[in-house]
Design a protein around this motif. Sequence first.
Motif, PDB file in Angstrom:
ATOM      1  N   ALA A  85      54.551 -10.879  52.942  1.00  0.00           N
ATOM      2  CA  ALA A  85      54.584 -10.886  51.478  1.00  0.00           C
ATOM      3  C   ALA A  85      54.382  -9.475  50.928  1.00  0.00           C
ATOM      4  CB  ALA A  85      53.526 -11.832  50.926  1.00  0.00           C
ATOM      5  N   VAL A  86      53.492  -8.708  51.543  1.00  0.00           N
ATOM      6  CA  VAL A  86      53.260  -7.324  51.117  1.00  0.00           C
ATOM      7  C   VAL A  86      54.509  -6.492  51.394  1.00  0.00           C
ATOM      8  CG1 VAL A  86      51.876  -5.240  51.516  1.00  0.00           C
ATOM      9  CG2 VAL A  86      50.755  -7.471  51.420  1.00  0.00           C
ATOM     10  N   GLU A  87      55.113  -6.693  52.560  1.00  0.00           N
ATOM     11  CA  GLU A  87      56.317  -5.940  52.921  1.00  0.00           C
ATOM     12  C   GLU A  87      57.507  -6.283  52.026  1.00  0.00           C
ATOM     13  OE1 GLU A  87      56.757  -6.888  57.066  1.00  0.00           O
ATOM     14  OE2 GLU A  87      54.910  -5.825  57.580  1.00  0.00           O
ATOM     15  N   ALA A  88      57.528  -7.484  51.450  1.00  0.00           N
ATOM     16  CA  ALA A  88      58.638  -7.914  50.602  1.00  0.00           C
ATOM     17  C   ALA A  88      58.532  -7.381  49.174  1.00  0.00           C
ATOM     18  CB  ALA A  88      58.704  -9.444  50.573  1.00  0.00           C
ATOM     19  N   ARG A 145      57.989  -2.387  45.691  1.00  0.00           N
ATOM     20  CA  ARG A 145      57.340  -1.087  45.876  1.00  0.00           C
ATOM     21  C   ARG A 145      56.067  -1.296  46.684  1.00  0.00           C
ATOM     22  NH1 ARG A 145      59.310  -1.278  40.964  1.00  0.00           N
ATOM     23  NH2 ARG A 145      57.518  -2.283  40.020  1.00  0.00           N
ATOM     24  N   LYS A 146      55.541  -0.234  47.210  1.00  0.00           N
ATOM     25  CA  LYS A 146      54.254  -0.289  47.912  1.00  0.00           C
ATOM     26  C   LYS A 146      53.163  -0.673  46.911  1.00  0.00           C
ATOM     27  CE  LYS A 146      56.003   1.289  51.728  1.00  0.00           C
ATOM     28  NZ  LYS A 146      56.399   0.324  52.719  1.00  0.00           N
ATOM     29  N   PRO A 147      52.079  -1.302  47.364  1.00  0.00           N
ATOM     30  CA  PRO A 147      51.018  -1.725  46.438  1.00  0.00           C
ATOM     31  C   PRO A 147      50.399  -0.585  45.633  1.00  0.00           C
ATOM     32  CG  PRO A 147      50.745  -2.798  48.541  1.00  0.00           C
ATOM     33  CD  PRO A 147      51.832  -1.770  48.718  1.00  0.00           C
ATOM     34  N   TRP A 148      50.499   0.639  46.086  1.00  0.00           N
ATOM     35  CA  TRP A 148      49.919   1.771  45.360  1.00  0.00           C
ATOM     36  C   TRP A 148      50.920   2.426  44.416  1.00  0.00           C
ATOM     37  CZ3 TRP A 148      50.464   1.560  50.647  1.00  0.00           C
ATOM     38  CH2 TRP A 148      51.494   2.334  51.191  1.00  0.00           C
ATOM     39  N   GLU A 149      52.151   1.911  44.372  1.00  0.00           N
ATOM     40  CA  GLU A 149      53.175   2.455  43.485  1.00  0.00           C
ATOM     41  C   GLU A 149      53.363   1.549  42.267  1.00  0.00           C
ATOM     42  OE1 GLU A 149      56.232   4.650  46.511  1.00  0.00           O
ATOM     43  OE2 GLU A 149      56.444   2.477  46.305  1.00  0.00           O
ATOM     44  N   GLN A 150      53.602   2.170  41.116  1.00  0.00           N
ATOM     45  CA  GLN A 150      53.866   1.431  39.881  1.00  0.00           C
ATOM     46  C   GLN A 150      55.080   2.048  39.195  1.00  0.00           C
ATOM     47  OE1 GLN A 150      52.273  -1.327  38.611  1.00  0.00           O
ATOM     48  NE2 GLN A 150      51.131  -1.374  40.534  1.00  0.00           N
ATOM     49  N   ALA A 151      55.935   1.199  38.636  1.00  0.00           N
ATOM     50  CA  ALA A 151      57.128   1.672  37.925  1.00  0.00           C
ATOM     51  C   ALA A 151      56.736   2.586  36.762  1.00  0.00           C
ATOM     52  CB  ALA A 151      57.939   0.478  37.438  1.00  0.00           C
ATOM     53  N   ARG A 152      55.631   2.257  36.088  1.00  0.00           N
ATOM     54  CA  ARG A 152      55.223   3.076  34.933  1.00  0.00           C
ATOM     55  C   ARG A 152      54.856   4.502  35.360  1.00  0.00           C
ATOM     56  NH1 ARG A 152      50.885  -0.560  35.520  1.00  0.00           N
ATOM     57  NH2 ARG A 152      49.015   0.482  36.287  1.00  0.00           N
ATOM     58  N   ASP A 153      54.318   4.668  36.573  1.00  0.00           N
ATOM     59  CA  ASP A 153      54.002   6.013  37.060  1.00  0.00           C
ATOM     60  C   ASP A 153      55.277   6.802  37.320  1.00  0.00           C
ATOM     61  OD1 ASP A 153      51.274   5.485  36.949  1.00  0.00           O
ATOM     62  OD2 ASP A 153      51.141   4.923  39.070  1.00  0.00           O
ATOM     63  N   TYR A 154      56.273   6.151  37.902  1.00  0.00           N
ATOM     64  CA  TYR A 154      57.548   6.835  38.135  1.00  0.00           C
ATOM     65  C   TYR A 154      58.221   7.185  36.814  1.00  0.00           C
ATOM     66  CZ  TYR A 154      57.347   5.989  43.151  1.00  0.00           C
ATOM     67  OH  TYR A 154      56.979   5.996  44.482  1.00  0.00           O
ATOM     68  N   ALA A 155      58.104   6.286  35.819  1.00  0.00           N
ATOM     69  CA  ALA A 155      58.697   6.554  34.507  1.00  0.00           C
ATOM     70  C   ALA A 155      58.015   7.750  33.845  1.00  0.00           C
ATOM     71  CB  ALA A 155      58.593   5.320  33.616  1.00  0.00           C
ATOM     72  N   ASN A 167      45.842   2.434  41.666  1.00  0.00           N
ATOM     73  CA  ASN A 167      46.778   1.310  41.779  1.00  0.00           C
ATOM     74  C   ASN A 167      46.404   0.398  42.944  1.00  0.00           C
ATOM     75  OD1 ASN A 167      48.237   2.303  39.608  1.00  0.00           O
ATOM     76  ND2 ASN A 167      49.755   3.329  40.892  1.00  0.00           N
ATOM     77  N   LEU A 168      46.037   0.988  44.072  1.00  0.00           N
ATOM     78  CA  LEU A 168      45.662   0.188  45.237  1.00  0.00           C
ATOM     79  C   LEU A 168      44.358  -0.571  44.977  1.00  0.00           C
ATOM     80  CD1 LEU A 168      46.603  -0.594  48.026  1.00  0.00           C
ATOM     81  CD2 LEU A 168      45.341   1.343  48.940  1.00  0.00           C
ATOM     82  N   ARG A 169      43.420   0.064  44.278  1.00  0.00           N
ATOM     83  CA  ARG A 169      42.175  -0.620  43.909  1.00  0.00           C
ATOM     84  C   ARG A 169      42.478  -1.830  43.031  1.00  0.00           C
ATOM     85  NH1 ARG A 169      39.448  -0.861  39.533  1.00  0.00           N
ATOM     86  NH2 ARG A 169      40.464   0.936  38.602  1.00  0.00           N
ATOM     87  N   ARG A 170      43.358  -1.662  42.032  1.00  0.00           N
ATOM     88  CA  ARG A 170      43.740  -2.782  41.160  1.00  0.00           C
ATOM     89  C   ARG A 170      44.420  -3.893  41.953  1.00  0.00           C
ATOM     90  NH1 ARG A 170      44.642   1.249  37.337  1.00  0.00           N
ATOM     91  NH2 ARG A 170      46.818   1.518  37.906  1.00  0.00           N
ATOM     92  N   PHE A 171      45.255  -3.505  42.914  1.00  0.00           N
ATOM     93  CA  PHE A 171      45.937  -4.492  43.755  1.00  0.00           C
ATOM     94  C   PHE A 171      44.910  -5.336  44.516  1.00  0.00           C
ATOM     95  CE2 PHE A 171      47.713  -5.737  47.872  1.00  0.00           C
ATOM     96  CZ  PHE A 171      48.831  -6.463  47.464  1.00  0.00           C
ATOM     97  N   VAL A 172      43.951  -4.685  45.163  1.00  0.00           N
ATOM     98  CA  VAL A 172      42.930  -5.387  45.939  1.00  0.00           C
ATOM     99  C   VAL A 172      42.079  -6.266  45.024  1.00  0.00           C
ATOM    100  CG1 VAL A 172      40.829  -5.090  47.321  1.00  0.00           C
ATOM    101  CG2 VAL A 172      42.866  -3.735  47.839  1.00  0.00           C
ATOM    102  N   GLU A 173      41.610  -5.720  43.910  1.00  0.00           N
ATOM    103  CA  GLU A 173      40.760  -6.475  42.997  1.00  0.00           C
ATOM    104  C   GLU A 173      41.488  -7.673  42.395  1.00  0.00           C
ATOM    105  OE1 GLU A 173      39.318  -3.586  40.187  1.00  0.00           O
ATOM    106  OE2 GLU A 173      37.733  -2.910  41.564  1.00  0.00           O
ATOM    107  N   GLY A 174      42.807  -7.589  42.287  1.00  0.00           N
ATOM    108  CA  GLY A 174      43.600  -8.697  41.766  1.00  0.00           C
ATOM    109  C   GLY A 174      43.739  -9.850  42.737  1.00  0.00           C
ATOM    110  N   GLN A 175      43.318  -9.661  43.982  1.00  0.00           N
ATOM    111  CA  GLN A 175      43.408 -10.699  45.008  1.00  0.00           C
ATOM    112  C   GLN A 175      42.025 -11.253  45.382  1.00  0.00           C
ATOM    113  OE1 GLN A 175      47.413 -10.251  44.955  1.00  0.00           O
ATOM    114  NE2 GLN A 175      46.570 -11.627  46.427  1.00  0.00           N
TER     115      GLN A 175
END
Length: 195
Positions: free
Chosen positions: A91-94, A97-107, A126-134
């Motif tokens: 699921a992570v591989e699918a 973007r990587k869990p530490w990447e966000q579209a808004r950062d690229y924008a 971003n990675l901290r938010r990803f972990v805390e969201g789970q």
Amino acid sequence: MKPPHVLLLAALSSAAPIHVPLLTQPRPGAAQLPVMPPPGAGSSSVPLADILGTHRSLTSFSSFTRLHPAAASLLADLATSTTILAPLNSAVEALPRKPWEQARDYAAYGAQAYDGSGGEDRANQNLRRFVEGQLVARSPWPRGERAKTLGGRELWWEERDGKRVIMPDEVEVERVASAVANGEVWILKGVLSQL
């Protein structure tokens, strides 16, 4: 001539039974082995931090939790109960973007969004938010009861066709993998939204 193992079996089958006395008391000076509760009993002193990494299908998420001291400390704390909603490696591989990447950062920062110390800080946040969201800040977590993730999002779960489904994202729980002293590990077939 018969092979040696056949002769040995024949000799053993005709021999008188061997009686070995059972020791009901330990020998004086013998080391005592600790009695461990059965796996998943929920009453052991094993914390979530120790059990999460034992699931091969969750190694990606497990490594993310160890990268952040606050999450690692929480999962090691036997006084705080947590339900880990751990996505499968697949699921992570699918993810797009990587869990530490966000579209808004690229924008905002372009292709170099994660270069340099500022980029590293963004990736870590971003990675901290990803972990805390789970991570749900309660265990046990009864069906239908709303609970917040460490990231502040409200979730609940329902049972559909005999399967647990995390709402409102409708992510299916493959199974509850472990129940230990300070919570449970639920294996998810998908990743929860990081709103």
